[in-house]
Scaffold this motif. Structure first.
Motif, PDB file in Angstrom:
ATOM      1  N   LYS A  10       0.824  -1.210   0.000  1.00 27.64           N
ATOM      2  CA  LYS A  10       0.000   0.000   0.000  1.00 27.64           C
ATOM      3  C   LYS A  10       0.856   1.257   0.000  1.00 27.64           C
ATOM      4  CE  LYS A  10      -3.961  -2.138   2.299  1.00 27.64           C
ATOM      5  NZ  LYS A  10      -4.775  -2.194   3.540  1.00 27.64           N
ATOM      6  N   SER A  11       1.983   1.219   0.709  1.00 28.20           N
ATOM      7  CA  SER A  11       2.884   2.367   0.724  1.00 28.20           C
ATOM      8  C   SER A  11       3.457   2.631  -0.660  1.00 28.20           C
ATOM      9  CB  SER A  11       4.026   2.142   1.725  1.00 28.20           C
ATOM     10  OG  SER A  11       3.539   2.090   3.047  1.00 28.20           O
ATOM     11  N   LYS A  43      -7.457  -4.511  -7.135  1.00 27.80           N
ATOM     12  CA  LYS A  43      -6.963  -5.890  -7.101  1.00 27.80           C
ATOM     13  C   LYS A  43      -6.326  -6.202  -5.746  1.00 27.80           C
ATOM     14  CE  LYS A  43      -7.752  -6.975 -11.507  1.00 27.80           C
ATOM     15  NZ  LYS A  43      -8.689  -8.047 -11.930  1.00 27.80           N
ATOM     16  N   LEU A  44      -5.612  -5.230  -5.191  1.00 26.88           N
ATOM     17  CA  LEU A  44      -4.986  -5.437  -3.884  1.00 26.88           C
ATOM     18  C   LEU A  44      -6.046  -5.567  -2.795  1.00 26.88           C
ATOM     19  CD1 LEU A  44      -2.515  -5.633  -2.082  1.00 26.88           C
ATOM     20  CD2 LEU A  44      -2.400  -3.124  -2.048  1.00 26.88           C
ATOM     21  N   GLU A  45      -7.069  -4.739  -2.872  1.00 30.36           N
ATOM     22  CA  GLU A  45      -8.155  -4.814  -1.883  1.00 30.36           C
ATOM     23  C   GLU A  45      -8.880  -6.157  -1.971  1.00 30.36           C
ATOM     24  OE1 GLU A  45     -10.600  -1.445  -2.687  1.00 30.36           O
ATOM     25  OE2 GLU A  45      -9.117   0.002  -1.957  1.00 30.36           O
ATOM     26  N   ALA A  46      -9.081  -6.637  -3.213  1.00 31.42           N
ATOM     27  CA  ALA A  46      -9.738  -7.933  -3.389  1.00 31.42           C
ATOM     28  C   ALA A  46      -8.894  -9.055  -2.796  1.00 31.42           C
ATOM     29  CB  ALA A  46     -10.005  -8.188  -4.867  1.00 31.42           C
ATOM     30  N   GLU A  78      -3.376 -14.239  -7.370  1.00 30.16           N
ATOM     31  CA  GLU A  78      -2.816 -14.339  -8.722  1.00 30.16           C
ATOM     32  C   GLU A  78      -3.312 -13.212  -9.620  1.00 30.16           C
ATOM     33  OE1 GLU A  78      -0.447 -16.058 -10.116  1.00 30.16           O
ATOM     34  OE2 GLU A  78      -0.001 -17.021  -8.203  1.00 30.16           O
ATOM     35  N   GLN A  79      -4.546 -12.806  -9.453  1.00 28.65           N
ATOM     36  CA  GLN A  79      -5.059 -11.681 -10.235  1.00 28.65           C
ATOM     37  C   GLN A  79      -4.307 -10.406  -9.896  1.00 28.65           C
ATOM     38  OE1 GLN A  79      -9.285 -11.511  -9.550  1.00 28.65           O
ATOM     39  NE2 GLN A  79      -9.720 -13.110 -11.070  1.00 28.65           N
ATOM     40  N   PHE A  80      -4.025 -10.217  -8.614  1.00 28.25           N
ATOM     41  CA  PHE A  80      -3.243  -9.048  -8.206  1.00 28.25           C
ATOM     42  C   PHE A  80      -1.826  -9.143  -8.747  1.00 28.25           C
ATOM     43  CE2 PHE A  80      -0.236  -7.323  -4.986  1.00 28.25           C
ATOM     44  CZ  PHE A  80      -0.455  -5.974  -5.242  1.00 28.25           C
ATOM     45  N   ALA A  81      -1.208 -10.319  -8.656  1.00 30.00           N
ATOM     46  CA  ALA A  81       0.166 -10.493  -9.120  1.00 30.00           C
ATOM     47  C   ALA A  81       0.271 -10.236 -10.624  1.00 30.00           C
ATOM     48  CB  ALA A  81       0.649 -11.904  -8.795  1.00 30.00           C
TER      49      ALA A  81
END
Length: 207
Positions: free
Chosen positions: A56-57, A113-116, A125-128
């Motif tokens: 997040k940072s 994507k990160l929140e999900a 994997e979606q975020f990655a």
């Protein structure tokens, strides 16, 4: 392997200030992007759990510095004048400016994507994948600026152009050395570097 955007460059004394600031800001952004990629790869390989605070940072830094300060100044002070001095650059500048306009939307999707993922680990994997696309897009953008646009600017922009450009970019904070007035960007960058493990930051190595 992503190509680094920092190629060898030659600077004339009359334009060194602005170009140095731009390249230093690219270097700072590249460090954050590499750290973002590294953090995700470590998690993907099962070497460590994702550090959500760190991730997040990193996204906060990208929004606070490149998106809100660096890109608008490139558009206003470099691209605008370069269009006048060398109309042949218009097509390439159109692409870069459109990417600047789209960047907040790209970042917003990455945050989503990160929140999900934070809510459900099966979404990792979606975020990655989103991170990989995002990092590649940024390096492609910086490569175009470093290898094509800035060398043209060095050749065709006039001393009076660089006087205005230098003054505009001199007001920026240098995220690496902390010279300037925008201390919050330096502090945020420093926090990221201290959270990131070696070799990308100053934090402890993680097995």
């Amino acid at each position: 392997m992503i190509k680094t955007p920092f190629s060898e460059h030659r600077e004339r004394n009359d334009m060194k200030s602005a170009l140095t600031v731009i390249r230093d800001e690219h270097r700072a952004l590249a460090a954050v992007l590499r750290g973002l990629q590294f953090t995700v790869e470590q998690a993907r390989n099962g070497r460590q759990n994702p550090d959500l605070v760190l991730l997040k940072s990193m996204l906060d830094y990208i929004e606070a510095f490149p998106d809100k300060l660096h890109h608008p100044k490139e558009d206003k002070y470099i691209y605008r004048v370069l269009r006048e001095r060398d109309p042949d650059t218009a097509e390439k500048l159109d692409v870069l400016e459109e990417e600047h306009r789209q960047e907040p939307e790209w970042l917003g999707k990455l945050r989503s994507k990160l929140e999900a993922f934070e809510q459900d680990s099966t979404n990792f994997e979606q975020f990655a994948d989103a991170v990989e696309w995002y990092v590649n897009s940024h390096f492609s953008h910086m490569n175009m600026e470093e290898e094509v646009i800035l060398p043209i600017a060095e050749k065709v922009l006039q001393p009076e152009d660089w006087k205005t450009i230098d003054a505009a970019f001199a007001s920026n904070e240098d995220p690496l050395v902390g010279v300037g007035t925008q201390r919050q960007f330096r502090d945020l960058f420093s926090r990221i570097v201290n959270l990131m493990p070696a070799p990308y930051g100053l934090g402890p190595e993680r097995g």
